[in-house]
Scaffold this active site. Structure first.
Site, PDB file in Angstrom:
ATOM      1  CG  HIS A  69      -3.978  -5.122  -8.672  1.00 32.56           C
ATOM      2  ND1 HIS A  69      -4.836  -4.794  -7.498  1.00 32.56           N
ATOM      3  CD2 HIS A  69      -3.463  -6.839  -7.603  1.00 32.56           C
ATOM      4  CE1 HIS A  69      -4.928  -5.474  -6.817  1.00 32.56           C
ATOM      5  NE2 HIS A  69      -3.929  -6.018  -6.400  1.00 32.56           N
ATOM      6  CB  SER A 112       0.849  -5.490  -5.401  1.00 32.17           C
ATOM      7  OG  SER A 112      -0.519  -5.457  -5.833  1.00 32.17           O
ATOM      8  CD  GLN A 116      -3.194  -0.881   0.238  1.00 38.15           C
ATOM      9  OE1 GLN A 116      -3.570   0.321   0.091  1.00 38.15           O
ATOM     10  NE2 GLN A 116      -3.789  -1.517  -0.131  1.00 38.15           N
ATOM     11  CB  CYS A 160     -10.047  -9.846   2.151  1.00 41.41           C
ATOM     12  SG  CYS A 160      -8.452  -9.076   0.191  1.00 41.41           S
TER      13      CYS A 160
HETATM   14  C1  LIG Z   1      -3.477  -5.971  -2.470  1.00 38.14           C
HETATM   15  C2  LIG Z   1      -3.007  -6.259  -1.005  1.00 38.14           C
HETATM   16  C3  LIG Z   1      -2.377  -7.117  -0.932  1.00 38.14           C
HETATM   17  C4  LIG Z   1      -1.930  -8.388  -2.066  1.00 38.14           C
HETATM   18  O1  LIG Z   1      -1.611  -7.936  -3.256  1.00 38.14           O
HETATM   19  P1  LIG Z   1      -1.875  -8.793  -4.760  1.00 38.14           P
HETATM   20  O2  LIG Z   1      -1.095  -8.329  -5.735  1.00 38.14           O
HETATM   21  O3  LIG Z   1      -3.615  -9.045  -4.902  1.00 38.14           O
HETATM   22  O4  LIG Z   1      -1.966 -10.020  -4.558  1.00 38.14           O
HETATM   23  C5  LIG Z   1      -1.101  -7.700  -0.378  1.00 38.14           C
HETATM   24  N1  LIG Z   1      -0.806  -6.645   0.912  1.00 38.14           N
HETATM   25  C6  LIG Z   1      -1.494  -5.791   0.997  1.00 38.14           C
HETATM   26  C7  LIG Z   1      -1.211  -4.885   2.028  1.00 38.14           C
HETATM   27  C8  LIG Z   1      -2.580  -4.998  -0.121  1.00 38.14           C
HETATM   28  O5  LIG Z   1      -3.028  -3.905   0.390  1.00 38.14           O
END
Ligand SMILES: *Cc1c(COP(=O)(O)O)cnc(C)c1O
Length: 391
Positions: free
Chosen positions: A205, A203, A183, A328
């Site tokens: 996305h 990540s 994040q 989630c």
């Molecule tokens: C979205 C998120 C993940 C997971 O990432 P993905 O690419 O969706 O598997 C892990 N940790 C945090 C803090 C996230 O916000």
């Protein structure tokens, strides 16, 4: 009706420049990066060019970056990879991991999985703002502790942890430190060397890149056991033919993040602060998370007498996309573990609203939201059995 997207903590739109960078790697330069011919070489070049861009955002060496299939996989590789590597040291150093009670499920569930295999896990509590207690962290460390995994910033309430202090403590005690920075990356400058972080998850996305791709920073010299076995890609740590278009997208997203960070921060923070100021004028509304130590794009509220799902649906009717709890847990009926950990009751937790902003949002959009939200809250409270005050 115009649509307003305020759920960037769940996922972001892919930046047009990212899409443009990716496109040729689907239909033109589609080679396998391991192949020796020109198609393969072109893919390999793109792979290494992207690695350079990710490394540059973090100010680390290219060889310290491996590509993965997302934040969840990065967290799994980091935690299990270190845990399995240290398993043989069980009787000398011992299998003890310290994490926090507000981690993303990618970390929490991985820790629970290890717990079933005999590892001891300490889930540190947090204060009412969502910050771990540093003294308690120090007290929890034993000679059996080999890993600390604590997120940089929380995905629900946006609280930023004292990462530098945690890194300092980890270093002094010779403990490996992993942080889930999914994040935080792109929103604040992060340099693992300055904060003593040994492993860091990214990540794509969540930072205007495509879904299904991520990266893991692994400090040079740190040994990690693979959890996915195969052809030996990504230094043998993460086998599988590289997702070149995705990786090119992540690289471009990192390049843009670095270039735009200052400008984006100013723009987003200004809108976010206005949002918080105006929304807190609503009667019995409260801010969740830390007032200052929070992500620049996160605004998280709770409203007495409101049921989060009804609020989301009413906002959706007005074209506004938001979230209650995390994506989630939003389809489950249990209240968010994060909101419970900061001391909210299940009812309070269910009355929460997360608005997470992004670079494409505008001041006009924010004004629209602060215009319609009070009416919605009023209307919902009138029919709410939880809102006794007006009766
Ligand atoms: C979205 C998120 C993940 C997971 O990432 P993905 O690419 O969706 O598997 C892990 N940790 C945090 C803090 C996230 O916000």
């Amino acid at each position: 009706m115009k649509k307003i997207y305020l759920d960037h903590a769940a996922t972001t739109p892919v930046d047009k420049k990212v899409v443009e960078a990716m496109l040729p790697y689907f239909y033109k330069h589609y080679g396998n990066a391991s192949s020796l011919h020109s198609f393969g070489r072109k893919a390999h070049e793109a792979l290494e060019e992207s690695r350079k861009k990710v490394a540059s955002l973090l100010n680390v060496k290219e060889k310290e970056i491996i590509f993965t299939a997302g934040g969840t996989e990065s967290d799994n590789i980091a935690i299990k990879g270190i845990a399995y590597k240290n398993r043989e040291k069980r009787y000398t150093k011992g299998p003890h991991i310290i994490t926090s009670s507000i981690e993303h499920p990618a970390v929490l569930e991985t820790c629970k999985h290890l717990e079933m295999q005999g590892y001891k896990i300490k889930y540190l509590p947090v204060d009412k703002h969502g910050i771990i207690n540093i003294d308690e962290l120090e007290k929890t460390i034993s000679k059996n502790t080999f890993l600390i995994t604590i997120m940089y910033a929380n995905n629900e309430i946006g609280t930023i942890q004292p990462i530098k202090e945690i890194g300092q403590i980890a270093r002094e005690n010779n403990i490996i430190f992993h942080t889930d920075a999914v994040q935080a990356i792109g929103k604040t400058p992060i340099d693992p060397n300055k904060i003593n972080v040994d492993l860091l998850s990214i990540s794509s996305h969540k930072m205007y890149g495509p879904k299904g791709v991520g990266a893991l920073y692994i400090r040079e010299g740190l040994s990690i056991q693979p959890i996915i076995h195969g052809g030996g890609h990504e230094r043998g740590i993460r086998s599988s033919t590289e997702n070149i278009p995705g990786i090119v997208g992540l690289g471009k997203a990192c390049e843009l993040a670095k270039k735009r960070m200052e400008k984006d921060t100013k723009h987003i923070k200004k809108m976010r602060d206005k949002l918080i100021k105006n929304i807190l004028e609503i009667e019995e509304s409260y801010l969740n998370g830390h007032p200052q130590k929070r992500l620049i794009n996160n605004a998280h509220f709770r409203f007495t007498g409101i049921e989060g799902e009804s609020l989301l649906l009413s906002l959706d009717d007005k074209g506004i996309a938001a979230s209650t709890g995390s994506a989630c847990s939003s389809k489950k009926l249990q209240p968010s573990h994060v909101l419970i950990a900061i001391g909210l009751t299940p009812i309070e937790a269910h009355g929460s609203l997360r608005l997470s902003l992004g670079r494409e949002n505008t001041q006009e959009e924010i004004s629209y939201v602060t215009d319609v939200l009070p009416e919605i809250i009023n209307r919902l409270r009138k029919i709410s059995p939880l809102w006794k005050k007006q009766e």
